[in-house]
Scaffold this motif. Structure first.
Motif, mmCIF file in Angstrom:
data_model
loop_
_atom_site.group_PDB
_atom_site.id
_atom_site.type_symbol
_atom_site.label_atom_id
_atom_site.label_comp_id
_atom_site.label_asym_id
_atom_site.label_seq_id
_atom_site.Cartn_x
_atom_site.Cartn_y
_atom_site.Cartn_z
ATOM 1 N N TYR A 71 9.302 -2.684 3.594
ATOM 2 C CA TYR A 71 8.668 -3.255 2.407
ATOM 3 C C TYR A 71 8.348 -2.164 1.407
ATOM 4 O O TYR A 71 8.085 -1.020 1.753
ATOM 5 N N GLN A 72 8.371 -2.570 0.163
ATOM 6 C CA GLN A 72 8.135 -1.623 -0.907
ATOM 7 C C GLN A 72 6.650 -1.287 -1.009
ATOM 8 O O GLN A 72 5.790 -2.156 -0.835
ATOM 9 N N LEU A 73 6.374 -0.019 -1.267
ATOM 10 C CA LEU A 73 4.984 0.394 -1.468
ATOM 11 C C LEU A 73 4.491 -0.128 -2.812
ATOM 12 O O LEU A 73 5.229 -0.093 -3.785
ATOM 13 N N PRO A 74 3.244 -0.558 -2.867
ATOM 14 C CA PRO A 74 2.669 -0.867 -4.175
ATOM 15 C C PRO A 74 2.701 0.383 -5.055
ATOM 16 O O PRO A 74 2.619 1.511 -4.556
ATOM 17 N N ALA A 75 2.869 0.167 -6.356
ATOM 18 C CA ALA A 75 2.939 1.296 -7.288
ATOM 19 C C ALA A 75 1.696 2.172 -7.136
ATOM 20 O O ALA A 75 0.589 1.667 -6.967
ATOM 21 N N GLY A 76 1.893 3.467 -7.150
ATOM 22 C CA GLY A 76 0.766 4.388 -7.129
ATOM 23 C C GLY A 76 0.277 4.753 -5.744
ATOM 24 O O GLY A 76 -0.615 5.596 -5.615
ATOM 25 N N GLU A 77 0.831 4.124 -4.688
ATOM 26 C CA GLU A 77 0.362 4.440 -3.345
ATOM 27 C C GLU A 77 1.209 5.557 -2.742
ATOM 28 O O GLU A 77 2.423 5.563 -2.880
ATOM 29 N N SER A 78 0.557 6.498 -2.056
ATOM 30 C CA SER A 78 1.293 7.616 -1.469
ATOM 31 C C SER A 78 1.856 7.195 -0.117
ATOM 32 O O SER A 78 1.359 6.260 0.517
ATOM 33 N N PRO A 79 2.904 7.911 0.359
ATOM 34 C CA PRO A 79 3.432 7.628 1.695
ATOM 35 C C PRO A 79 2.358 7.739 2.781
ATOM 36 O O PRO A 79 2.330 6.930 3.709
ATOM 37 N N GLU A 80 1.450 8.719 2.653
ATOM 38 C CA GLU A 80 0.408 8.892 3.663
ATOM 39 C C GLU A 80 -0.501 7.665 3.725
ATOM 40 O O GLU A 80 -0.838 7.175 4.805
ATOM 41 N N GLN A 81 -0.881 7.168 2.534
ATOM 42 C CA GLN A 81 -1.713 5.955 2.507
ATOM 43 C C GLN A 81 -0.969 4.768 3.113
ATOM 44 O O GLN A 81 -1.530 3.989 3.873
ATOM 45 N N ALA A 82 0.318 4.678 2.769
ATOM 46 C CA ALA A 82 1.079 3.516 3.229
ATOM 47 C C ALA A 82 1.271 3.529 4.736
ATOM 48 O O ALA A 82 1.368 2.485 5.364
ATOM 49 N N LEU A 83 1.354 4.736 5.323
ATOM 50 C CA LEU A 83 1.602 4.834 6.767
ATOM 51 C C LEU A 83 0.303 4.898 7.575
ATOM 52 O O LEU A 83 0.340 4.974 8.803
ATOM 53 N N ALA A 84 -0.835 4.853 6.908
ATOM 54 C CA ALA A 84 -2.100 4.829 7.635
ATOM 55 C C ALA A 84 -2.123 3.585 8.527
ATOM 56 O O ALA A 84 -1.692 2.506 8.101
ATOM 57 N N PRO A 85 -2.569 3.726 9.787
ATOM 58 C CA PRO A 85 -2.453 2.614 10.737
ATOM 59 C C PRO A 85 -3.021 1.294 10.212
ATOM 60 O O PRO A 85 -2.399 0.238 10.391
ATOM 61 N N GLN A 86 -4.180 1.346 9.545
ATOM 62 C CA GLN A 86 -4.784 0.095 9.085
ATOM 63 C C GLN A 86 -3.954 -0.581 8.009
ATOM 64 O O GLN A 86 -3.769 -1.803 8.003
ATOM 65 N N ALA A 87 -3.396 0.243 7.090
ATOM 66 C CA ALA A 87 -2.563 -0.319 6.022
ATOM 67 C C ALA A 87 -1.311 -0.963 6.615
ATOM 68 O O ALA A 87 -0.923 -2.083 6.244
ATOM 69 N N LEU A 88 -0.699 -0.261 7.550
ATOM 70 C CA LEU A 88 0.499 -0.800 8.195
ATOM 71 C C LEU A 88 0.188 -2.119 8.899
ATOM 72 O O LEU A 88 0.900 -3.104 8.753
ATOM 73 N N ARG A 89 -0.896 -2.085 9.683
ATOM 74 C CA ARG A 89 -1.209 -3.257 10.502
ATOM 75 C C ARG A 89 -1.466 -4.478 9.639
ATOM 76 O O ARG A 89 -0.933 -5.554 9.887
ATOM 77 N N SER A 90 -2.258 -4.298 8.580
ATOM 78 C CA SER A 90 -2.610 -5.478 7.790
ATOM 79 C C SER A 90 -1.382 -6.021 7.062
ATOM 80 O O SER A 90 -1.222 -7.230 6.918
ATOM 81 N N ARG A 91 -0.501 -5.127 6.630
ATOM 82 C CA ARG A 91 0.677 -5.611 5.904
ATOM 83 C C ARG A 91 1.680 -6.268 6.838
ATOM 84 O O ARG A 91 2.289 -7.293 6.492
ATOM 85 N N ILE A 92 1.883 -5.688 8.001
ATOM 86 C CA ILE A 92 2.816 -6.316 8.946
ATOM 87 C C ILE A 92 2.258 -7.662 9.401
ATOM 88 O O ILE A 92 2.993 -8.655 9.492
ATOM 89 N N ASP A 93 0.942 -7.717 9.650
ATOM 90 C CA ASP A 93 0.325 -9.007 9.988
ATOM 91 C C ASP A 93 0.539 -10.027 8.876
ATOM 92 O O ASP A 93 0.840 -11.197 9.133
ATOM 93 N N ALA A 94 0.387 -9.562 7.624
ATOM 94 C CA ALA A 94 0.551 -10.486 6.494
ATOM 95 C C ALA A 94 1.992 -10.986 6.412
ATOM 96 O O ALA A 94 2.236 -12.167 6.139
ATOM 97 N N GLN A 95 2.933 -10.104 6.644
ATOM 98 C CA GLN A 95 4.342 -10.524 6.598
ATOM 99 C C GLN A 95 4.626 -11.530 7.716
ATOM 100 O O GLN A 95 5.274 -12.551 7.491
ATOM 101 N N LEU A 96 4.137 -11.236 8.919
ATOM 102 C CA LEU A 96 4.368 -12.162 10.037
ATOM 103 C C LEU A 96 3.712 -13.512 9.744
ATOM 104 O O LEU A 96 4.300 -14.568 10.010
ATOM 105 N N ALA A 97 2.517 -13.471 9.153
ATOM 106 C CA ALA A 97 1.847 -14.731 8.825
ATOM 107 C C ALA A 97 2.659 -15.511 7.794
ATOM 108 O O ALA A 97 2.772 -16.736 7.869
ATOM 109 N N SER A 98 3.269 -14.793 6.840
ATOM 110 C CA SER A 98 3.983 -15.491 5.767
ATOM 111 C C SER A 98 5.252 -16.158 6.271
ATOM 112 O O SER A 98 5.797 -17.029 5.602
ATOM 113 N N ILE A 99 5.768 -15.758 7.443
ATOM 114 C CA ILE A 99 6.939 -16.456 7.995
ATOM 115 C C ILE A 99 6.531 -17.348 9.170
ATOM 116 O O ILE A 99 7.372 -17.787 9.959
#
Lengths: 68, 555
Positions: free
Chosen positions: B256-284
């Motif tokens: 998935y694409q990073l939101p504009a302005g977010e760094s790779p480190e922020q995007a790979l932080a465990p909490q950010a990853l978890r909430s986004r993957i959960d959101a994607q799974l919920a959306s399908i």
């Protein structure tokens, strides 16, 4: 089929009003996307990419209002 | 001193083998070819060189294969190349074949792509397998080749001499200290951050796109088929795109694409990853399903190539030569075609039977292919990650129209990797009868993998003992008898050529009404000449051209 005869004045006036009302209806956020969708629909209707390119050139002319 | 990690990489499903550090070479002799990098492209290049009878050293800085699944989708053309180097069966035994891709917008499927497939094909259009698994299969194949010497834990650190009329020399560092190695040719398969590219001062041309993507592999049981899933503008990641692919062992790739302005480190932080993957799974519709992360990374889309893949005695292939957006599975799949193209040519150069134009044709053909792919990749990248306000407006307009207007839906086609036609190759014989056929693959095209009457496939004839050889294809006894002595004469001069006769449906589909027809196939399965009325002298002329001699040069 597209026609090169153009719109008569009554039809042009109707298009004028419809487009203005559609832009108002779509609102600030939606008017630009609506116009792009409309352009794509019209391009498909025209069925001629070269003609579309010519019309884009015409539309690009004189966009900046010149004030004295 | 170079100290590669000795602990196996972490994975929840793959047990990494750690190979022993290779000893310093006993002899300080010159190796004919050194391949730098034991990634998939380096390994296939080395296997291709071995098929061409060439001794080859492979340097690999690490002691194990790559971390994470990386390239996971391998095309039919790649499978054909892997069959030629002898690993297709092992890959197929593990891979998940597929052919459908789906694009979703606002919960509606707005486009479904069907990968072309028919009874002729041995392989599916796409095959999913984790790269590190493929690499280990390739490493096993390399270990079986007596001509190949894979040196784990040996890192190229300098290029004291790039060669020219003479050999190249490289400096290698190892846990046991450095050494220097001379090599007739150095093949740079050292990836996107190629050290050799830097050492040669070679510069990429093209476009680096702004959008950055998280790429994450999770283990989860999902009751979904192996198909490509693309979600545009999902509610949890507005304006951006999400991709999902199934891998073997209940592993799913989520990009998935990073939101504009977010760094790779922020995007790979465990909490950010978890909430986004959960959101994607919920959306399908699979919210709350348990999952576990295996590996994640961040990449950006680039569509770039070196303008020339030859630098004195250094030859570039794969990501070292070009960087391609992954949306069309073009990275590794383009690299395999480089490897196949290069191996036979370099093999003939090393064996001293190549004309002066043969190696140059590698760069000619593959740079042309990369430029074509860069142009195509640019189109799908501009759709996936619009680079400007105008492109975003158009992309969003197409998403909106796609819900009701079928005419825009083909714009969702992601223009996947395909075999390149070397139509304008200098190795093609322009004096052949290509234009007279009216059927079959044209000059420059790869041979289609027809299913033959006995259940085998046409390209099988270019594998096994025939791998690394030119194949003269004929369809009747008269042409076979006429051309066999010419093929034997080339073989006698050290040029590997075999003549094969085909009947049945191969004859119908490739020769048609031209009973006497013949095709000349390069070792990489591309047609370089075909005749309705072949003669030994016409075959000889085409062979000279295909070996990189001009018409007037002696063979």
């Amino acid at each position: 089929m597209s026609s090169r005869t153009g719109l008569d004045i009554a039809a042009l006036e109707a298009v004028y009003d419809q487009l203005a009302e559609a832009i108002d209806q779509a609102g600030d956020e939606g008017s630009e996307p609506m116009l792009v969708k409309l352009a794509l629909l019209l391009a498909q209707e025209v069925g001629d990419a070269d003609r579309f390119a010519q019309l884009v050139e015409v539309a690009l002319q004189d966009l900046q209002e010149k004030r004295r | 001193m170079h100290q590669p990690a000795s602990e196996p990489r972490r994975s929840i499903y793959h047990r990494y083998r750690v190979y022993p550090v290779a000893p310093h070479p006993a002899r300080a002799d010159t190796v004919p070819v050194m391949v730098v990098g034991a990634g998939p492209i380096g390994l296939v290049t080395a296997l291709g060189l071995a098929k061409a009878g060439v001794r080859c050293v492979v340097l690999e800085a690490e002691r194990q294969v790559c971390e994470g699944s990386r390239a996971i989708v391998f095309t039919r053309r790649t499978m054909e190349i892997l069959q030629q180097v002898g690993v297709a069966d092992e890959v197929l035994a593990r891979a998940l074949p597929w052919r459908f891709g789906n694009s979703y917008y606002r919960g509606q499927r707005v486009f479904r792509l069907e990968g072309p497939h028919d009874d002729d094909q041995r392989f599916f259009p796409m095959n999913n397998l984790q790269q590190q698994v493929l690499e280990e299969i390739l490493c096993d194949a390399v270990a079986r080749e007596p001509l190949l010497d894979l040196r784990w834990g040996h890192k190229l650190v300098a290029l004291p001499d790039a060669g020219g009329s003479g050999d190249a020399e490289v400096e290698v560092d190892t846990p046991d200290g450095p050494y220097r190695q001379r090599a007739g040719w150095v093949v740079a398969c050292d990836g996107a951050r190629s050290a050799l590219r830097t050492l040669c001062g070679a510069k990429m041309e093209g476009t680096a796109y702004e959008g950055r993507f998280v790429i994450a592999d999770i283990r989860i049981r999902l009751p979904l088929p192996t198909e490509r899933l693309a979600f545009f503008d999902p509610p949890w990641n507005p304006g951006n795109t999400v991709l999902m692919h199934r891998e073997p062992d209940d592993i799913w790739r989520i990009d998935y694409q990073l939101p504009a302005g977010e760094s790779p480190e922020q995007a790979l932080a465990p909490q950010a990853l978890r909430s986004r993957i959960d959101a994607q799974l919920a959306s399908i519709g699979h919210g709350g399903a348990p999952w576990e992360l295996d590996w994640c990374s961040v990449y950006s889309a680039r569509a770039m190539t070196l303008p020339d893949y030859l630098h004195r005695r250094v030859v570039f292939a794969g990501d070292a030569a070009h960087l391609l957006p992954i949306f069309g599975v073009r990275g590794a799949n383009t690299g395999f075609q480089d490897a196949q193209n290069l191996a036979w040519k370099l093999g003939l150069v090393v064996r001293g039977v190549a004309g002066p134009g043969l190696l140059a044709s590698y760069s000619h053909e593959r740079v042309a292919a990369a430029r074509e792919i860069v142009a195509e990749a640019g189109k799908s990248t501009r759709f996936m990650t619009p680079p400007s306000r105008g492109f975003r407006l158009l992309r969003d307009a197409v998403l909106s129209l796609a819900l009701t207007q079928p005419f825009v839906r083909p714009l969702f086609h992601w223009r996947t990797s395909r075999a390149h036609d070397h139509r304008d190759s200098p190795l093609n014989d322009p004096a052949d009868d290509d234009a007279l056929f009216g059927l079959g693959p044209g000059r420059g095209a790869p041979l289609p993998n027809l299913r033959l009457d006995d259940g085998s496939h046409l390209l099988d004839a270019t594998c096994g003992d025939a791998a690394g050889r030119f194949v003269v294809m004929v369809f009747d006894d008269v042409s076979a008898a006429a051309l066999q002595p010419a093929a034997d004469a080339w073989l006698g001069q050290g040029v590997p050529v075999v003549l094969r006769r085909f009947g049945g449906n191969a004859r119908q589909r490739l020769a048609g009404a031209h009973d006497r027809a013949a095709y000349l196939l390069r070792p990489d399965q591309h047609v370089c000449a075909r005749w309705v009325a072949p003669t030994p002298s016409r075959l000889d002329a085409a062979m000279r051209t295909a070996l990189g001699f001009t018409a007037t040069e002696a063979r």
